[in-house]
Write a protein that holds these residues in place. Sequence first.
Motif, PDB file in Angstrom:
ATOM      1  N   TYR A  63       0.982  -0.965   0.268  1.00 21.79           N
ATOM      2  CA  TYR A  63       0.061   0.309  -0.442  1.00 21.79           C
ATOM      3  C   TYR A  63       0.884   0.908  -0.242  1.00 21.79           C
ATOM      4  O   TYR A  63       1.882   1.495   0.778  1.00 21.79           O
ATOM      5  CB  TYR A  63      -0.387  -0.421   1.561  1.00 21.79           C
ATOM      6  CG  TYR A  63      -1.744   1.092   0.955  1.00 21.79           C
ATOM      7  CD1 TYR A  63      -2.709   1.145   0.269  1.00 21.79           C
ATOM      8  CD2 TYR A  63      -1.892   2.047   2.531  1.00 21.79           C
ATOM      9  CE1 TYR A  63      -3.504   2.514   0.840  1.00 21.79           C
ATOM     10  CE2 TYR A  63      -2.423   3.767   2.124  1.00 21.79           C
ATOM     11  CZ  TYR A  63      -3.529   3.351   1.162  1.00 21.79           C
ATOM     12  OH  TYR A  63      -4.173   4.409   1.328  1.00 21.79           O
ATOM     13  N   HIS A  64       0.514   1.799  -1.096  1.00 27.58           N
ATOM     14  CA  HIS A  64       1.224   3.736  -0.674  1.00 27.58           C
ATOM     15  C   HIS A  64      -0.186   4.608  -1.112  1.00 27.58           C
ATOM     16  O   HIS A  64      -0.759   4.046  -0.966  1.00 27.58           O
ATOM     17  CB  HIS A  64       1.979   3.560  -2.291  1.00 27.58           C
ATOM     18  CG  HIS A  64       3.240   3.017  -2.565  1.00 27.58           C
ATOM     19  ND1 HIS A  64       2.646   1.246  -3.248  1.00 27.58           N
ATOM     20  CD2 HIS A  64       4.291   2.915  -2.616  1.00 27.58           C
ATOM     21  CE1 HIS A  64       3.986   1.391  -3.690  1.00 27.58           C
ATOM     22  NE2 HIS A  64       5.186   1.641  -2.437  1.00 27.58           N
ATOM     23  N   GLU A  65       0.649   5.913  -0.083  1.00 25.16           N
ATOM     24  CA  GLU A  65      -1.030   7.006   0.309  1.00 25.16           C
ATOM     25  C   GLU A  65      -1.194   6.807  -1.197  1.00 25.16           C
ATOM     26  O   GLU A  65      -0.733   7.448  -2.205  1.00 25.16           O
ATOM     27  CB  GLU A  65      -0.046   8.441   0.587  1.00 25.16           C
ATOM     28  CG  GLU A  65      -1.453   9.088   0.742  1.00 25.16           C
ATOM     29  CD  GLU A  65      -2.176   8.701   2.506  1.00 25.16           C
ATOM     30  OE1 GLU A  65      -2.720   8.887   2.879  1.00 25.16           O
ATOM     31  OE2 GLU A  65      -1.164   7.818   3.084  1.00 25.16           O
ATOM     32  N   GLY A  66      -2.364   7.057  -0.861  1.00 24.10           N
ATOM     33  CA  GLY A  66      -3.430   7.692  -2.360  1.00 24.10           C
ATOM     34  C   GLY A  66      -4.067   6.001  -2.907  1.00 24.10           C
ATOM     35  O   GLY A  66      -4.609   5.892  -3.391  1.00 24.10           O
ATOM     36  N   ASP A  67      -3.418   4.943  -2.908  1.00 28.27           N
ATOM     37  CA  ASP A  67      -3.657   3.533  -3.550  1.00 28.27           C
ATOM     38  C   ASP A  67      -4.998   3.265  -3.103  1.00 28.27           C
ATOM     39  O   ASP A  67      -5.913   4.013  -1.957  1.00 28.27           O
ATOM     40  CB  ASP A  67      -3.122   2.461  -3.325  1.00 28.27           C
ATOM     41  CG  ASP A  67      -1.531   2.910  -3.984  1.00 28.27           C
ATOM     42  OD1 ASP A  67      -1.381   3.348  -4.790  1.00 28.27           O
ATOM     43  OD2 ASP A  67      -0.610   1.819  -3.384  1.00 28.27           O
ATOM     44  N   MET A 103     -11.058   3.770   7.746  1.00 24.16           N
ATOM     45  CA  MET A 103      -9.906   3.490   6.640  1.00 24.16           C
ATOM     46  C   MET A 103     -10.008   3.708   5.459  1.00 24.16           C
ATOM     47  O   MET A 103      -9.935   4.036   4.742  1.00 24.16           O
ATOM     48  CB  MET A 103      -9.398   2.542   7.549  1.00 24.16           C
ATOM     49  CG  MET A 103      -9.153   2.259   8.795  1.00 24.16           C
ATOM     50  SD  MET A 103      -8.592   0.740   9.120  1.00 24.16           S
ATOM     51  CE  MET A 103      -6.553   1.076   8.108  1.00 24.16           C
ATOM     52  N   GLY A 104     -11.350   4.248   5.015  1.00 20.81           N
ATOM     53  CA  GLY A 104     -11.809   4.013   3.412  1.00 20.81           C
ATOM     54  C   GLY A 104     -11.800   3.455   2.817  1.00 20.81           C
ATOM     55  O   GLY A 104     -11.774   2.710   1.910  1.00 20.81           O
ATOM     56  N   ALA A 105     -11.811   1.457   2.855  1.00 22.11           N
ATOM     57  CA  ALA A 105     -11.622   0.506   2.338  1.00 22.11           C
ATOM     58  C   ALA A 105     -12.645   0.068   1.907  1.00 22.11           C
ATOM     59  O   ALA A 105     -13.661   0.166   2.998  1.00 22.11           O
ATOM     60  CB  ALA A 105     -11.298  -0.176   3.169  1.00 22.11           C
ATOM     61  N   GLU A 106     -12.194  -0.784   0.988  1.00 16.56           N
ATOM     62  CA  GLU A 106     -13.303  -1.124   0.116  1.00 16.56           C
ATOM     63  C   GLU A 106     -14.061  -2.509   0.462  1.00 16.56           C
ATOM     64  O   GLU A 106     -12.695  -3.097   0.273  1.00 16.56           O
ATOM     65  CB  GLU A 106     -13.732  -0.803  -1.372  1.00 16.56           C
ATOM     66  CG  GLU A 106     -14.869  -1.464  -2.014  1.00 16.56           C
ATOM     67  CD  GLU A 106     -14.689  -2.011  -3.918  1.00 16.56           C
ATOM     68  OE1 GLU A 106     -15.354  -1.554  -4.683  1.00 16.56           O
ATOM     69  OE2 GLU A 106     -13.877  -0.973  -3.401  1.00 16.56           O
ATOM     70  N   ILE A 107     -14.893  -2.891   1.092  1.00  9.95           N
ATOM     71  CA  ILE A 107     -15.298  -4.558   1.636  1.00  9.95           C
ATOM     72  C   ILE A 107     -15.787  -5.106   0.442  1.00  9.95           C
ATOM     73  O   ILE A 107     -16.693  -4.890   0.190  1.00  9.95           O
ATOM     74  CB  ILE A 107     -15.695  -4.279   2.541  1.00  9.95           C
ATOM     75  CG1 ILE A 107     -14.868  -3.489   4.329  1.00  9.95           C
ATOM     76  CG2 ILE A 107     -15.885  -6.209   3.284  1.00  9.95           C
ATOM     77  CD1 ILE A 107     -16.045  -3.409   5.508  1.00  9.95           C
ATOM     78  N   LEU A 108     -15.184  -6.283   0.216  1.00  8.99           N
ATOM     79  CA  LEU A 108     -15.597  -7.705  -1.440  1.00  8.99           C
ATOM     80  C   LEU A 108     -15.818  -8.598  -0.618  1.00  8.99           C
ATOM     81  O   LEU A 108     -15.091  -9.326  -0.252  1.00  8.99           O
ATOM     82  CB  LEU A 108     -14.413  -7.214  -2.368  1.00  8.99           C
ATOM     83  CG  LEU A 108     -14.547  -5.348  -3.013  1.00  8.99           C
ATOM     84  CD1 LEU A 108     -12.971  -5.149  -3.851  1.00  8.99           C
ATOM     85  CD2 LEU A 108     -16.135  -5.348  -3.334  1.00  8.99           C
ATOM     86  N   PRO A 109     -16.074  -9.889  -1.448  1.00 10.54           N
ATOM     87  CA  PRO A 109     -16.308 -10.743  -1.537  1.00 10.54           C
ATOM     88  C   PRO A 109     -15.584 -10.914  -2.205  1.00 10.54           C
ATOM     89  O   PRO A 109     -15.183 -10.532  -3.647  1.00 10.54           O
ATOM     90  CB  PRO A 109     -18.175 -11.395  -1.994  1.00 10.54           C
ATOM     91  CG  PRO A 109     -18.381  -9.909  -3.031  1.00 10.54           C
ATOM     92  CD  PRO A 109     -17.922  -8.664  -2.669  1.00 10.54           C
ATOM     93  N   ILE A 110     -15.243 -12.245  -1.844  1.00  8.81           N
ATOM     94  CA  ILE A 110     -13.785 -12.951  -3.118  1.00  8.81           C
ATOM     95  C   ILE A 110     -14.646 -13.461  -4.808  1.00  8.81           C
ATOM     96  O   ILE A 110     -15.577 -13.933  -3.956  1.00  8.81           O
ATOM     97  CB  ILE A 110     -13.189 -14.257  -2.442  1.00  8.81           C
ATOM     98  CG1 ILE A 110     -12.190 -13.698  -1.554  1.00  8.81           C
ATOM     99  CG2 ILE A 110     -12.183 -14.842  -3.319  1.00  8.81           C
ATOM    100  CD1 ILE A 110     -11.356 -15.166  -0.693  1.00  8.81           C
ATOM    101  N   ASP A 111     -14.056 -13.301  -5.438  1.00 13.22           N
ATOM    102  CA  ASP A 111     -14.453 -13.346  -6.775  1.00 13.22           C
ATOM    103  C   ASP A 111     -13.703 -13.351  -7.567  1.00 13.22           C
ATOM    104  O   ASP A 111     -12.418 -13.255  -7.112  1.00 13.22           O
ATOM    105  CB  ASP A 111     -15.707 -12.308  -7.359  1.00 13.22           C
ATOM    106  CG  ASP A 111     -14.543 -11.047  -7.753  1.00 13.22           C
ATOM    107  OD1 ASP A 111     -13.596 -11.042  -7.618  1.00 13.22           O
ATOM    108  OD2 ASP A 111     -15.695  -9.959  -7.532  1.00 13.22           O
TER     109      ASP A 111
END
Length: 317
Positions: A103-107, A293-301
């Motif tokens: 992870y880098h800032e802005g990613d 934290m601005g995370a996108e929570i997703l199911p595995i696909d």
Amino acid sequence: MDSKDKEIAEQQQQRRKRVSRIKTSIIMTIAIWMAISLLAVVVLGIMVVKLNSRIYKLELQLNNAVSSTVNTTEPVDEGSEVEKADASKQTVVKQLDSKDNVYHEGDARKVYLTFECIPGDNTGVILDTLAKYNVKATFFVTTDTSGKYEEVYRRIVNEGHTIAMDSYSNSYSKIYESIQSFTEDLTEISGYISNLTGVTPQIYRFPGGSMNQISNVDMVDLVKILNSKNITYYDWNVNSGDTADGCTTDNIVSNVTSGIAKYNNSVVLLHDDSNSSTTAEAIGPLIDALNNMGAEILPIDDSTYKVQYIKADSVGQ
């Protein structure tokens, strides 16, 4: 009645009393023996249940311990753990982290909540919380040996989560006994899920992860089996620590949020079983923290970044 007849009558009466006492003693002895036997059966039954529970907890703790050894604090350099038996053989890459997932800032930060799931009452609580937040997750399921929670599998699918395979037997020693045992367990859990939900699962997680040290079979050979069946497997790079003794909801949230800080793509290891409700209770606070934290929570696909210790693309079939 003369004295002789009276004496005979008294003797008969005493004899009847002795017989009655003997019968009573026999009946009491049998009753006590039956009660003791029943009590012994109950006690042994409780001991068996506790022993099975303890065995499962030990397996989960082993899973947790194994994962802790591979959750590195710094990303591994490309090629730092590459096996090269000889130049004529295909190179097998073994490394949990890689530079393209730092992870880098802005990613963009993507998080995949994955549950190693033995369906039970806590599964319903987890699904209720996920529905409340409109979050989709991934459930690596085992079989419901009780037959009480078969509807849970259908609910997982119907509510848009990814249903994936963990194992049929939920026994490390059986699954990893041989290639044949592994293949049979894989076939059984695939058929079990398909029959209950109508969905043929194509995502798998090795019990204990592909980095486990307890398999009697080379894990590379088992990855080849999955490749031959077009099944994608996933390890994890963030461990919630929810099987540790004394783990709290705050511990789970802290472990996950600190872990995902390092990655663009985080596959989070969580456990869902009837022995502990802590994980279920932590899901709401955890989702709140991830959203902050601005995370996108997703199911595995099919498009999910592959978090694998043994890189399946380097193995072949």
